[in-house]
Design a protein around this motif. Structure first.
Motif, PDB file in Angstrom:
ATOM      1  N   VAL A  20      39.553  46.982  50.107  1.00 32.30           N
ATOM      2  CA  VAL A  20      39.874  47.721  48.883  1.00 32.30           C
ATOM      3  C   VAL A  20      40.811  46.899  47.998  1.00 32.30           C
ATOM      4  O   VAL A  20      40.633  46.829  46.777  1.00 32.30           O
ATOM      5  CB  VAL A  20      40.500  49.091  49.223  1.00 32.30           C
ATOM      6  CG1 VAL A  20      40.974  49.804  47.960  1.00 32.30           C
ATOM      7  CG2 VAL A  20      39.502  49.967  49.970  1.00 32.30           C
ATOM      8  N   ALA A  21      41.817  46.260  48.611  1.00 25.53           N
ATOM      9  CA  ALA A  21      42.751  45.440  47.844  1.00 25.53           C
ATOM     10  C   ALA A  21      42.022  44.277  47.171  1.00 25.53           C
ATOM     11  O   ALA A  21      42.273  43.967  45.988  1.00 25.53           O
ATOM     12  CB  ALA A  21      43.864  44.918  48.749  1.00 25.53           C
ATOM     13  N   TRP A  22      41.122  43.630  47.887  1.00 28.20           N
ATOM     14  CA  TRP A  22      40.366  42.512  47.331  1.00 28.20           C
ATOM     15  C   TRP A  22      39.489  42.963  46.166  1.00 28.20           C
ATOM     16  O   TRP A  22      39.439  42.313  45.115  1.00 28.20           O
ATOM     17  CB  TRP A  22      39.509  41.877  48.424  1.00 28.20           C
ATOM     18  CG  TRP A  22      38.692  40.719  47.944  1.00 28.20           C
ATOM     19  CD1 TRP A  22      39.108  39.437  47.727  1.00 28.20           C
ATOM     20  CD2 TRP A  22      37.297  40.746  47.604  1.00 28.20           C
ATOM     21  NE1 TRP A  22      38.061  38.658  47.272  1.00 28.20           N
ATOM     22  CE2 TRP A  22      36.941  39.430  47.194  1.00 28.20           C
ATOM     23  CE3 TRP A  22      36.311  41.740  47.619  1.00 28.20           C
ATOM     24  CZ2 TRP A  22      35.654  39.115  46.792  1.00 28.20           C
ATOM     25  CZ3 TRP A  22      35.031  41.411  47.210  1.00 28.20           C
ATOM     26  CH2 TRP A  22      34.706  40.110  46.812  1.00 28.20           C
ATOM     27  N   LEU A  23      38.805  44.104  46.335  1.00 29.01           N
ATOM     28  CA  LEU A  23      37.972  44.631  45.252  1.00 29.01           C
ATOM     29  C   LEU A  23      38.807  45.016  44.036  1.00 29.01           C
ATOM     30  O   LEU A  23      38.378  44.846  42.893  1.00 29.01           O
ATOM     31  CB  LEU A  23      37.175  45.843  45.756  1.00 29.01           C
ATOM     32  CG  LEU A  23      36.054  45.562  46.763  1.00 29.01           C
ATOM     33  CD1 LEU A  23      35.468  46.863  47.287  1.00 29.01           C
ATOM     34  CD2 LEU A  23      34.964  44.700  46.125  1.00 29.01           C
ATOM     35  N   ALA A  24      40.017  45.549  44.298  1.00 32.53           N
ATOM     36  CA  ALA A  24      40.885  45.948  43.187  1.00 32.53           C
ATOM     37  C   ALA A  24      41.355  44.727  42.392  1.00 32.53           C
ATOM     38  O   ALA A  24      41.370  44.746  41.151  1.00 32.53           O
ATOM     39  CB  ALA A  24      42.084  46.730  43.720  1.00 32.53           C
ATOM     40  N   PHE A  25      41.723  43.655  43.095  1.00 30.34           N
ATOM     41  CA  PHE A  25      42.113  42.428  42.391  1.00 30.34           C
ATOM     42  C   PHE A  25      40.932  41.838  41.627  1.00 30.34           C
ATOM     43  O   PHE A  25      41.093  41.334  40.508  1.00 30.34           O
ATOM     44  CB  PHE A  25      42.668  41.407  43.381  1.00 30.34           C
ATOM     45  CG  PHE A  25      44.145  41.485  43.557  1.00 30.34           C
ATOM     46  CD1 PHE A  25      45.004  41.141  42.523  1.00 30.34           C
ATOM     47  CD2 PHE A  25      44.697  41.904  44.757  1.00 30.34           C
ATOM     48  CE1 PHE A  25      46.378  41.214  42.669  1.00 30.34           C
ATOM     49  CE2 PHE A  25      46.070  41.983  44.924  1.00 30.34           C
ATOM     50  CZ  PHE A  25      46.916  41.634  43.874  1.00 30.34           C
ATOM     51  N   ASP A  26      39.752  41.899  42.241  1.00 37.56           N
ATOM     52  CA  ASP A  26      38.562  41.395  41.563  1.00 37.56           C
ATOM     53  C   ASP A  26      38.287  42.191  40.283  1.00 37.56           C
ATOM     54  O   ASP A  26      37.942  41.619  39.238  1.00 37.56           O
ATOM     55  CB  ASP A  26      37.364  41.478  42.509  1.00 37.56           C
ATOM     56  CG  ASP A  26      36.106  40.861  41.900  1.00 37.56           C
ATOM     57  OD1 ASP A  26      36.095  39.643  41.651  1.00 37.56           O
ATOM     58  OD2 ASP A  26      35.138  41.620  41.676  1.00 37.56           O
ATOM     59  N   GLN A  66      46.906  36.622  25.715  1.00 38.35           N
ATOM     60  CA  GLN A  66      47.415  36.032  26.958  1.00 38.35           C
ATOM     61  C   GLN A  66      46.814  36.732  28.166  1.00 38.35           C
ATOM     62  O   GLN A  66      46.485  36.102  29.172  1.00 38.35           O
ATOM     63  CB  GLN A  66      48.944  36.138  26.997  1.00 38.35           C
ATOM     64  CG  GLN A  66      49.649  35.246  26.002  1.00 38.35           C
ATOM     65  CD  GLN A  66      51.168  35.368  26.123  1.00 38.35           C
ATOM     66  OE1 GLN A  66      51.680  36.333  26.670  1.00 38.35           O
ATOM     67  NE2 GLN A  66      51.876  34.371  25.603  1.00 38.35           N
ATOM     68  N   LEU A  67      46.675  38.037  28.062  1.00 43.65           N
ATOM     69  CA  LEU A  67      46.101  38.810  29.168  1.00 43.65           C
ATOM     70  C   LEU A  67      44.651  38.407  29.411  1.00 43.65           C
ATOM     71  O   LEU A  67      44.195  38.328  30.557  1.00 43.65           O
ATOM     72  CB  LEU A  67      46.193  40.304  28.828  1.00 43.65           C
ATOM     73  CG  LEU A  67      46.032  41.297  29.987  1.00 43.65           C
ATOM     74  CD1 LEU A  67      47.164  41.132  30.988  1.00 43.65           C
ATOM     75  CD2 LEU A  67      46.012  42.719  29.461  1.00 43.65           C
ATOM     76  N   GLU A  68      43.928  38.134  28.332  1.00 42.01           N
ATOM     77  CA  GLU A  68      42.522  37.762  28.449  1.00 42.01           C
ATOM     78  C   GLU A  68      42.364  36.421  29.168  1.00 42.01           C
ATOM     79  O   GLU A  68      41.430  36.229  29.942  1.00 42.01           O
ATOM     80  CB  GLU A  68      41.880  37.695  27.067  1.00 42.01           C
ATOM     81  CG  GLU A  68      40.379  37.416  27.113  1.00 42.01           C
ATOM     82  CD  GLU A  68      39.751  37.518  25.746  1.00 42.01           C
ATOM     83  OE1 GLU A  68      38.512  37.599  25.669  1.00 42.01           O
ATOM     84  OE2 GLU A  68      40.499  37.529  24.744  1.00 42.01           O
ATOM     85  N   GLN A  69      43.257  35.493  28.963  1.00 41.72           N
ATOM     86  CA  GLN A  69      43.151  34.168  29.543  1.00 41.72           C
ATOM     87  C   GLN A  69      43.685  34.097  30.975  1.00 41.72           C
ATOM     88  O   GLN A  69      43.431  33.134  31.687  1.00 41.72           O
ATOM     89  CB  GLN A  69      43.913  33.167  28.672  1.00 41.72           C
ATOM     90  CG  GLN A  69      43.338  33.023  27.266  1.00 41.72           C
ATOM     91  CD  GLN A  69      44.216  32.184  26.371  1.00 41.72           C
ATOM     92  OE1 GLN A  69      45.197  31.595  26.811  1.00 41.72           O
ATOM     93  NE2 GLN A  69      43.848  32.114  25.084  1.00 41.72           N
ATOM     94  N   ALA A  70      44.411  35.117  31.419  1.00 42.78           N
ATOM     95  CA  ALA A  70      45.044  35.090  32.742  1.00 42.78           C
ATOM     96  C   ALA A  70      44.056  35.485  33.839  1.00 42.78           C
ATOM     97  O   ALA A  70      43.110  36.245  33.611  1.00 42.78           O
ATOM     98  CB  ALA A  70      46.240  36.036  32.761  1.00 42.78           C
ATOM     99  N   GLY A  71      44.307  34.956  35.059  1.00 40.61           N
ATOM    100  CA  GLY A  71      43.535  35.351  36.225  1.00 40.61           C
ATOM    101  C   GLY A  71      44.048  36.655  36.805  1.00 40.61           C
ATOM    102  O   GLY A  71      44.987  37.265  36.265  1.00 40.61           O
ATOM    103  N   ALA A  72      43.452  37.094  37.921  1.00 46.48           N
ATOM    104  CA  ALA A  72      43.786  38.401  38.499  1.00 46.48           C
ATOM    105  C   ALA A  72      45.256  38.489  38.882  1.00 46.48           C
ATOM    106  O   ALA A  72      45.943  39.468  38.543  1.00 46.48           O
ATOM    107  CB  ALA A  72      42.896  38.671  39.707  1.00 46.48           C
TER     108      ALA A  72
END
Length: 568
Positions: free
Chosen positions: A203-209, A232-238
């Motif tokens: 669940v944690a992995w899916l939430a980060f994805d 900035q939010l658009e360019q950032a990773g999870a």
């Protein structure tokens, strides 16, 4: 409802429960006494059964619902202190409390009070424990489990109804423990405990994805509150998005720090010094439904290995419970909002399940089975422990002529009574005045936990402490806690004698524990026993220590300190 998901889910749950019942019924054939076999698994539990059973009995939907809900609300990572403090507490329990308990050969925690203090102390703690155990954690597990089921299947008849789901969970768990006793719980806990951590990790992995792939406009509300640049939010990773959305101090709504302001109503930083240790030591050291697993250990070394192993697993829990709760708010805050504008934070984890795993039946069946198994396992553990106290501390005490082989029948009868009481209370816990299921559990245990810790510390460490302290310390704490909660606390706050707008329940616990300790010290000075108390000895228990466990225990403490440094 997906037919593949349902078939796999039912098959998994039925198979594990059947395996546990088979193991539980085999106890009678291994030479164990009837009472010992049903209530303590014949005292044959190995370290891995003890360790996973502790985790499975502890981590259930009251964590996945309640703790995730508090993380989604204002507490964030601070709620993880319950888990990481527990790791250190468990190491202490393994090397200080467990040797004394196993050496006496007790069945229940209240039984120890009779040997150290007097029979009346045993009865007072037994009754107080039953009231709290059945009325608070048992009812809470039923409610929080039903919250997950009804939230996942809101449109399905019966399952979508909170009250009907409460009764379904209660009946399944009662039937499970009715047949197999502690050994059935321990073997299924081995499977559910491992599956629960894996399922929570999924669940944690899916939430980060989902956070990494979410459109910035979907996160716009949270981003606006944080004054974050959408570009900035658009360019950032999870992970970067997670940090940006939850950064800042507690006053600014930041959720990534362990320390809260001193005026926080639940976990002020002052609670980290004293208050938070009280529910931890009570829960892991003197709470029957947890301690009962360690009392079933085949030797001291096996019990210590199991406890330290559970302590290591506790360090992992915030990553599969607390962080997903924060992610639920980042992703689905609008779904948590009601028509009145209030937030149903206890719905954070069910919302994650509904949005993230429901589209994938080849994953969802496993996660649902692990969570459902945790519900049934925790509830079965509580019912088994409550029935053990009622049978061994009350029935056998007042009717000593009952043959040992009849005691399990009494235990099974109490299972039925207690599950009915818990199921009747559970639906009412959805009322907003309870302030969230996790707070409800922790706060109401404060009526006994500070007093129990005080009298056990004196009982274990002060050989000449008078016998009447056992029952009087528990009664005094209950009176003090109620007095501060409903009357004196408001007077102190309104008089400007407190540093915040209210006395948090953790600070309330610390005050009560301190006052009961002062009372115990004064009474020991005034009326000490003429000679130290002699405790019974269980000659059949192997009390050999394991040197490797000490090294593992030190490693767990150091890892805990490291985590606090990283998230301070």
């Amino acid at each position: 409802m997906n037919i593949i998901e349902i078939l796999l889910f039912v098959t998994a749950v039925a198979s594990v429960i059947s395996f546990g019942i088979w193991q539980g019924r085999s106890t009678a054939s291994d030479g164990s006494g009837a009472a010992s076999g049903y209530f303590l698994a014949g005292r044959h539990l190995t370290w891995y059964l003890v360790g996973f059973s502790l985790i499975a009995a502890n981590i259930s939907t009251e964590q996945f619902v309640g703790m995730s809900g508090k993380a989604a609300d204002w507490l964030g990572m601070a709620i993880a202190s319950y888990e990481w403090f527990a790791a250190i507490t468990l190491v202490f329990v393994a090397f200080v409390f467990l040797p004394k308990f196993l050496k006496t050969g007790i069945y229940t925690v209240p039984e120890f009070l009779e040997y150290r203090y007097d029979p009346f102390s045993r009865q007072v703690m037994a009754l107080a424990t039953l009231v709290i155990l059945v009325g608070v954690p048992t009812a809470s597990v039923i409610f929080s489990g039903a919250k997950v089921i009804s939230g996942y299947y809101p449109d399905v008849p019966l399952l979508g109804n909170l009250t009907a789901s409460c009764w379904l969970i209660a009946l399944l768990a009662a039937g499970y423990v009715f047949v197999g006793g502690l050994k059935a719980c321990a073997w299924t806990d081995l499977i559910w405990g491992a599956s629960l951590i894996v399922g929570g990790g999924i669940v944690a992995w899916l939430a980060f994805d989902a956070l990494g792939s979410a459109e910035p406009t979907m996160l716009a509300k949270t981003a606006t509150l944080k004054n974050i640049d959408i570009n900035q939010l658009e360019q950032a990773g999870a992970w970067q998005r997670f940090q940006m959305l939850n950064a800042g101090t507690a006053a600014e709504g930041g959720k990534l720090h362990m320390v809260r302001p001193i005026n926080d109503p639940e976990i002020p930083w002052s609670a980290l010094i004293v208050g938070l240790w009280i529910p931890n030591f009570f829960y892991w050291g003197f709470n029957q439904y947890i301690v009962q697993r360690t009392l079933g250990s085949k030797s001291l070394a096996e019990g210590q290995k199991g406890i330290v192993f559970a302590a290591f697993l506790k360090l992992l829990i915030p990553f599969v419970v607390v962080i997903p709760g924060i992610l639920a708010f980042n992703l689905y805050s609008e779904q948590l909002a009601s028509a009145t504008g209030n937030y149903d934070y206890d719905g954070a984890f069910p919302t994650l399940l509904r949005n993230l795993i429901k589209p994938y039946p080849w994953i969802s069946w496993f996660v649902l089975a692990a969570i459902f198994g945790a519900i049934v396992s925790s509830l079965a553990s509580m019912l088994n422990s409550a029935s053990t106290i009622a049978t061994m501390d009350l029935v056998r005490k007042y009717a000593p002529g009952i043959p040992e082989e009849k005691l399990p029948a009494w235990g099974r009868a109490f299972v039925v009574i207690f599950v009915i009481i818990g199921a009747l209370i559970a639906p009412s816990l959805s009322a907003p005045e309870f302030g969230g299921i996790f707070t409800f559990i922790q706060e109401f245990q404060g009526f006994i936990s500070p007093g129990v810790i005080a009298i056990f510390l004196f009982g274990l460490l002060v050989p000449r402490a008078p016998r009447f302290l056992g029952w009087s310390g528990i009664v005094l704490n209950a009176c003090l806690y109620g007095l501060i909660k409903w009357w004196l606390g408001d007077i102190v706050v309104h008089a400007g004698l407190w540093f915040s707008d209210e006395i948090s329940f953790l600070d309330r616990m610390a005050i009560c524990c301190f006052l009961v300790l002062v009372y115990c010290a004064l009474m020991t000075i005034v009326r000490p026993l003429p000679a130290p108390v002699e405790l019974p000895v269980n000659a059949d228990m192997d009390m050999t220590h394991s040197p490797s466990v000490k090294i593992a225990g030190i490693a767990v403490v150091l890892l805990t300190v490291l985590l606090y440094v990283l998230f301070w």
